[in-house]
Write an enzyme that holds these catalytic residues in place. Sequence first.
Site, PDB file in Angstrom:
ATOM      1  N   HIS A 230     -40.460 -88.822 -58.048  1.00  0.00           N
ATOM      2  CA  HIS A 230     -39.549 -89.038 -56.916  1.00  0.00           C
ATOM      3  C   HIS A 230     -38.716 -90.310 -57.144  1.00  0.00           C
ATOM      4  O   HIS A 230     -37.501 -90.311 -56.916  1.00  0.00           O
ATOM      5  CB  HIS A 230     -40.353 -89.141 -55.609  1.00  0.00           C
ATOM      6  CG  HIS A 230     -39.540 -89.576 -54.431  1.00  0.00           C
ATOM      7  ND1 HIS A 230     -38.887 -88.689 -53.611  1.00  0.00           N
ATOM      8  CD2 HIS A 230     -39.248 -90.823 -53.961  1.00  0.00           C
ATOM      9  CE1 HIS A 230     -38.234 -89.373 -52.675  1.00  0.00           C
ATOM     10  NE2 HIS A 230     -38.439 -90.675 -52.867  1.00  0.00           N
ATOM     11  N   GLU A 231     -39.382 -91.377 -57.601  1.00  0.00           N
ATOM     12  CA  GLU A 231     -38.636 -92.623 -57.870  1.00  0.00           C
ATOM     13  C   GLU A 231     -37.631 -92.410 -59.000  1.00  0.00           C
ATOM     14  O   GLU A 231     -36.531 -92.968 -58.980  1.00  0.00           O
ATOM     15  CB  GLU A 231     -39.600 -93.772 -58.191  1.00  0.00           C
ATOM     16  CG  GLU A 231     -40.540 -94.150 -57.037  1.00  0.00           C
ATOM     17  CD  GLU A 231     -39.822 -94.378 -55.702  1.00  0.00           C
ATOM     18  OE1 GLU A 231     -38.663 -94.844 -55.710  1.00  0.00           O
ATOM     19  OE2 GLU A 231     -40.416 -94.059 -54.655  1.00  0.00           O
TER      20      GLU A 231
ATOM     21  N   HIS B 173     -34.464 -91.163 -57.699  1.00  0.00           N
ATOM     22  CA  HIS B 173     -33.534 -92.204 -57.232  1.00  0.00           C
ATOM     23  C   HIS B 173     -32.776 -92.836 -58.409  1.00  0.00           C
ATOM     24  O   HIS B 173     -31.592 -93.134 -58.295  1.00  0.00           O
ATOM     25  CB  HIS B 173     -34.290 -93.298 -56.465  1.00  0.00           C
ATOM     26  CG  HIS B 173     -34.777 -92.853 -55.121  1.00  0.00           C
ATOM     27  ND1 HIS B 173     -33.952 -92.243 -54.197  1.00  0.00           N
ATOM     28  CD2 HIS B 173     -36.002 -92.933 -54.533  1.00  0.00           C
ATOM     29  CE1 HIS B 173     -34.654 -91.960 -53.101  1.00  0.00           C
ATOM     30  NE2 HIS B 173     -35.898 -92.358 -53.281  1.00  0.00           N
TER      31      HIS B 173
HETATM   32 ZN   LIG Z   1     -37.495 -92.276 -52.025  1.00  0.00          ZN
END
Ligand SMILES: [Zn+2]
Length: 238
Positions: free
Chosen positions: A106-107, A110
């Site tokens: 998930h990171e 980003h």
């Molecule tokens: Zn996030």
Amino acid sequence: MGYYPYYSYYYDPTYILVILCAIASIIASAKVNATFRKYDRVRSMTGMTGAQAAQTLLYSAGIYDVTVEHVSGSLTDHYDPSAKVLRLSDATYGSSSVAAVGVAAHECGHAIQDNKNYAPLRIRSSLVPAANLGSKAGIPIIILGCILGYNMTLVQIGIWVFSLAVLFQLVTLPVEFDASRRAVRLLDEQHILQGEEVGMCRKVLTAAAMTYVAAAASAIIQLLRLILIFGGGRRRDD
Ligand SMILES: [Zn+2]
């Protein structure tokens, strides 16, 4: 003398919504903790740690200028776009659980958004100073307006300032959902997670996203209440 709020705090029908939002926030954070714990006990078949998975995903996306680091604490995982560093917490960095790999991915989502100039992320970043101002100063300005004899100009300024924080919460939603979507797709494509692990990972990330939805809903309700309480401000003649 002066202006009085149209709505009384005690008979305010929107109060029930505030309570519902508070309950939803508590349920959402309990759910994300429970889901993370559940899938933190499932070791991924590849045995890759969160850090290794993150590095693999970054390379697969053609990103070579982002470093993966360890950061202490829990739930401290984040991507820092100014330093180009992806920091993974104790529970994520060295763990090869499906949950840990999901959070790490998930990171990465980003970092990929940053690399690809994903518009909602840019907008969100540009809103940070305004959002900080809104969450710190909005309510105090409104209170000050009330103290100064219901100065409606001041109250309205306070509501506008507060709405900046609400806007930030709203822009956060597409950024978070998109990062998770990218994470699940890439983990699947790169075969870092396999078979039913992909679905487990999706559950962890969906639960995490729900906390942002609950926060945004609470912020909207708060803003609506402020508008209802002060928007109908009327003058009392006595
Ligand atoms: Zn996030």
